[in-house]
Design a protein around this motif. Structure first.
Motif, mmCIF file in Angstrom:
data_model
loop_
_atom_site.group_PDB
_atom_site.id
_atom_site.type_symbol
_atom_site.label_atom_id
_atom_site.label_comp_id
_atom_site.label_asym_id
_atom_site.label_seq_id
_atom_site.Cartn_x
_atom_site.Cartn_y
_atom_site.Cartn_z
ATOM 1 N N LYS A 75 0.853 -1.184 0.000
ATOM 2 C CA LYS A 75 0.000 0.000 0.000
ATOM 3 C C LYS A 75 0.893 1.239 0.000
ATOM 4 O O LYS A 75 1.864 1.314 0.762
ATOM 5 C CB LYS A 75 -0.895 -0.023 1.246
ATOM 6 C CG LYS A 75 -2.097 0.879 1.122
ATOM 7 C CD LYS A 75 -3.155 0.536 2.183
ATOM 8 C CE LYS A 75 -2.850 1.249 3.477
ATOM 9 N NZ LYS A 75 -3.909 1.044 4.492
ATOM 10 N N CYS A 76 0.546 2.198 -0.857
ATOM 11 C CA CYS A 76 1.355 3.410 -0.969
ATOM 12 C C CYS A 76 1.252 4.252 0.306
ATOM 13 O O CYS A 76 0.160 4.514 0.804
ATOM 14 C CB CYS A 76 0.884 4.219 -2.169
ATOM 15 S SG CYS A 76 1.726 5.796 -2.325
ATOM 16 N N LEU A 77 2.424 4.675 0.814
ATOM 17 C CA LEU A 77 2.438 5.479 2.038
ATOM 18 C C LEU A 77 1.903 6.887 1.810
ATOM 19 O O LEU A 77 1.458 7.554 2.737
ATOM 20 C CB LEU A 77 3.873 5.588 2.579
ATOM 21 C CG LEU A 77 4.432 4.432 3.407
ATOM 22 C CD1 LEU A 77 5.815 4.780 3.902
ATOM 23 C CD2 LEU A 77 3.525 4.100 4.579
ATOM 24 N N GLU A 78 1.965 7.335 0.567
ATOM 25 C CA GLU A 78 1.556 8.705 0.271
ATOM 26 C C GLU A 78 0.062 8.819 0.014
ATOM 27 O O GLU A 78 -0.603 9.676 0.567
ATOM 28 C CB GLU A 78 2.316 9.230 -0.956
ATOM 29 C CG GLU A 78 3.806 9.470 -0.720
ATOM 30 C CD GLU A 78 4.050 10.691 0.162
ATOM 31 O OE1 GLU A 78 3.370 11.709 -0.036
ATOM 32 O OE2 GLU A 78 4.921 10.614 1.045
ATOM 33 N N CYS A 79 -0.460 7.953 -0.842
ATOM 34 C CA CYS A 79 -1.852 8.127 -1.287
ATOM 35 C C CYS A 79 -2.760 6.969 -0.881
ATOM 36 O O CYS A 79 -3.945 6.967 -1.210
ATOM 37 C CB CYS A 79 -1.898 8.313 -2.806
ATOM 38 S SG CYS A 79 -1.510 6.815 -3.727
ATOM 39 N N ASP A 80 -2.205 5.957 -0.158
ATOM 40 C CA ASP A 80 -2.991 4.798 0.253
ATOM 41 C C ASP A 80 -3.424 3.920 -0.922
ATOM 42 O O ASP A 80 -4.215 3.002 -0.749
ATOM 43 C CB ASP A 80 -4.241 5.221 1.046
ATOM 44 C CG ASP A 80 -3.942 5.272 2.539
ATOM 45 O OD1 ASP A 80 -2.784 5.020 2.920
ATOM 46 O OD2 ASP A 80 -4.859 5.545 3.313
ATOM 47 N N VAL A 134 6.195 3.667 -1.902
ATOM 48 C CA VAL A 134 5.196 4.471 -2.613
ATOM 49 C C VAL A 134 4.914 3.924 -4.006
ATOM 50 O O VAL A 134 5.734 3.226 -4.586
ATOM 51 C CB VAL A 134 5.650 5.950 -2.752
ATOM 52 C CG1 VAL A 134 5.687 6.643 -1.402
ATOM 53 C CG2 VAL A 134 7.001 6.050 -3.445
ATOM 54 N N CYS A 135 3.741 4.265 -4.540
ATOM 55 C CA CYS A 135 3.377 3.845 -5.876
ATOM 56 C C CYS A 135 4.141 4.681 -6.914
ATOM 57 O O CYS A 135 4.757 5.692 -6.569
ATOM 58 C CB CYS A 135 1.863 3.985 -6.092
ATOM 59 S SG CYS A 135 1.286 5.687 -6.200
ATOM 60 N N ILE A 136 4.053 4.276 -8.160
ATOM 61 C CA ILE A 136 4.824 4.944 -9.219
ATOM 62 C C ILE A 136 4.430 6.413 -9.362
ATOM 63 O O ILE A 136 5.287 7.288 -9.533
ATOM 64 C CB ILE A 136 4.696 4.176 -10.566
ATOM 65 C CG1 ILE A 136 5.569 4.787 -11.660
ATOM 66 C CG2 ILE A 136 3.244 4.096 -11.042
ATOM 67 C CD1 ILE A 136 7.037 4.482 -11.527
ATOM 68 N N LYS A 137 3.142 6.704 -9.250
ATOM 69 C CA LYS A 137 2.685 8.095 -9.388
ATOM 70 C C LYS A 137 3.295 8.992 -8.305
ATOM 71 O O LYS A 137 3.774 10.090 -8.583
ATOM 72 C CB LYS A 137 1.157 8.163 -9.294
ATOM 73 C CG LYS A 137 0.473 7.885 -10.600
ATOM 74 C CD LYS A 137 -1.025 8.085 -10.433
ATOM 75 C CE LYS A 137 -1.769 7.497 -11.620
ATOM 76 N NZ LYS A 137 -3.215 7.430 -11.375
ATOM 77 N N CYS A 138 3.253 8.498 -7.056
ATOM 78 C CA CYS A 138 3.802 9.289 -5.957
ATOM 79 C C CYS A 138 5.324 9.380 -6.060
ATOM 80 O O CYS A 138 5.910 10.417 -5.737
ATOM 81 C CB CYS A 138 3.394 8.682 -4.621
ATOM 82 S SG CYS A 138 1.623 8.818 -4.321
ATOM 83 N N ALA A 139 5.971 8.316 -6.513
ATOM 84 C CA ALA A 139 7.419 8.342 -6.663
ATOM 85 C C ALA A 139 7.819 9.423 -7.664
ATOM 86 O O ALA A 139 8.757 10.177 -7.446
ATOM 87 C CB ALA A 139 7.933 6.983 -7.117
HETATM 88 ZN ZN LIG Z 1 0.801 6.768 -4.160
#
Ligand SMILES: [Zn+2]
Length: 123
Positions: free
Chosen positions: A91-96, A112-117
């Motif tokens: 689970k992404c730490l930034e956006c869940d 984090v997911c690719i978008k948040c990275a």
């Molecule tokens: Zn994310």
């Protein structure tokens, strides 16, 4: 993420951690002993011929910054392993949002997911 899936990533993370720990201590070792090796002039064991890139200082700094990166990776691996224990892994730490398996296969310790990275990289 399913428990069975997490187990696969856990095994990868543990293996990666073991490898990185070996690398970091080997690098520290060679950075510290570097001056003694210098006189022998034997650089054949190095993967890249650093001497071509400039001074010896550069070479040493390069090794040390690489070590810092690997230390950071080790921290990230520890965090990822804790998140597996908590059932929170993937689970992404930034956006869940869900981190894609493609991304986890490439970087199993990413928080984090690719978008948040990408957003974080741009600042
Ligand atoms: Zn994310």
């Amino acid at each position: 993420m399913k428990k069975a899936d997490m187990k696969v990533y856990k095994e990868r993370l543990v293996a990666l951690r073991a490898r990185l720990r070996g690398d970091v201590s080997a690098m520290a070792d060679s950075a510290l002993r570097k001056n003694r090796h210098e006189s022998s002039g034997d650089l054949s064991s190095m993967p890249i011929h650093m001497a071509e890139l400039g001074s010896d200082n550069f070479e040493q700094e390069f090794t040390l910054s690489l070590m810092e990166t690997e230390e950071g990776t080790l921290d990230a691996i520890e965090v990822a392993l804790e998140r597996i224990e908590d059932g929170d892994y993937g689970k992404c730490l930034e956006c869940d949002g869900v981190i894609s398996k493609t991304r986890l296969n490439a970087i199993p310790y990413t928080p984090v997911c690719i978008k948040c990275a990408e957003a974080l990289e741009k600042g």
